[in-house]
Design an enzyme around this catalytic site. Structure first.
Site, PDB file in Angstrom:
ATOM      1  N   CYS A  70      48.298  23.913   8.602  1.00  0.00           N
ATOM      2  CA  CYS A  70      49.314  23.390   8.025  1.00  0.00           C
ATOM      3  C   CYS A  70      50.115  22.375   9.467  1.00  0.00           C
ATOM      4  CB  CYS A  70      50.538  24.333   7.345  1.00  0.00           C
ATOM      5  SG  CYS A  70      52.397  22.934   6.982  1.00  0.00           S
TER       6      CYS A  70
ATOM      7  N   ASP B 263      58.694  10.080  12.932  1.00  0.00           N
ATOM      8  CA  ASP B 263      57.501  10.477  12.713  1.00  0.00           C
ATOM      9  C   ASP B 263      56.720   9.548  12.813  1.00  0.00           C
ATOM     10  OD1 ASP B 263      56.539  10.311   9.031  1.00  0.00           O
ATOM     11  OD2 ASP B 263      55.591   8.452  10.998  1.00  0.00           O
TER      12      ASP B 263
ATOM     13  N   ASN C 229      59.660  12.973  -0.452  1.00  0.00           N
ATOM     14  CA  ASN C 229      58.267  13.425  -1.362  1.00  0.00           C
ATOM     15  C   ASN C 229      57.644  14.604  -1.734  1.00  0.00           C
ATOM     16  OD1 ASN C 229      58.261  10.441  -1.047  1.00  0.00           O
ATOM     17  ND2 ASN C 229      56.926  10.035   0.846  1.00  0.00           N
TER      18      ASN C 229
ATOM     19  N   THR D  20      52.200  14.058   1.522  1.00  0.00           N
ATOM     20  CA  THR D  20      50.666  13.789   2.139  1.00  0.00           C
ATOM     21  C   THR D  20      49.973  15.247   3.389  1.00  0.00           C
ATOM     22  OG1 THR D  20      51.201  12.360   4.402  1.00  0.00           O
ATOM     23  CG2 THR D  20      50.053  10.791   2.404  1.00  0.00           C
TER      24      THR D  20
ATOM     25  N   HIS E  50      59.522  18.351   3.853  1.00  0.00           N
ATOM     26  CA  HIS E  50      60.361  17.351   4.650  1.00  0.00           C
ATOM     27  C   HIS E  50      61.010  16.460   4.367  1.00  0.00           C
ATOM     28  CE1 HIS E  50      56.380  16.083   3.847  1.00  0.00           C
ATOM     29  NE2 HIS E  50      56.647  14.827   4.014  1.00  0.00           N
TER      30      HIS E  50
END
Ligand code: 5GP
Ligand code: ZN
Length: 113
Positions: free
Chosen positions: A4, A30, A86, A94, A99
């Site tokens: 992960c 990010d 998301n 993705t 998160h």
């Protein structure tokens, strides 16, 4: 969890630019920012997505929102910001580790695309 990406970032196996850390939360910039300020907040426990939040693990979500509030203050995001989580394929997720994106320092269109 093995394989992960965000677990590896939490463990320091993959380098990241840390913006916040406590017992429950790790946050980093990010790698492909969608706003002038774009940080990602993750629980220090492998939870797959918003669809996997439950009574056993929801404390991590509360701690993430506390962390977001702290970073918004320390980064002087007084003009506002957006928090995005998301979920799944249609939600545009993705990375399969829960998160929350913190996006700021530009006007953010609503509704999003
Ligand atoms: P998602 O698309 O799942 O909501 O968000 C995953 C985010 O992780 C994306 O915004 C992507 O740019 C970011 N990301 C992917 N790989 C890395 C990485 O290795 N390092 C960092 N700092 N961010 C990453
Ligand atoms: Zn993970």
């Amino acid at each position: 969890m093995e394989d992960c990406l965000f677990c590896k970032i939490i463990d320091g196996e993959i380098p990241s630019k840390k913006v916040y850390e406590d017992e429950y939360v790790y946050a980093f910039l990010d790698i492909d920012p969608k706003a002038p300020f774009h940080a990602v907040f993750v629980p220090k426990k492998h939870i797959k997505s918003p669809a996997d939040i439950n009574a056993e693990n929801s404390l991590y979500v509360a701690k993430i929102y506390e962390a977001i509030s702290a970073v918004a203050k320390s980064e002087n995001l007084e003009n506002g910001f957006r928090v995005v989580a998301n979920c799944g394929k249609d939600g545009g997720q993705t990375v399969g580790h829960l998160h929350f994106h913190l996006l700021a320092r530009r006007y953010l269109q609503w509704p999003p695309g």
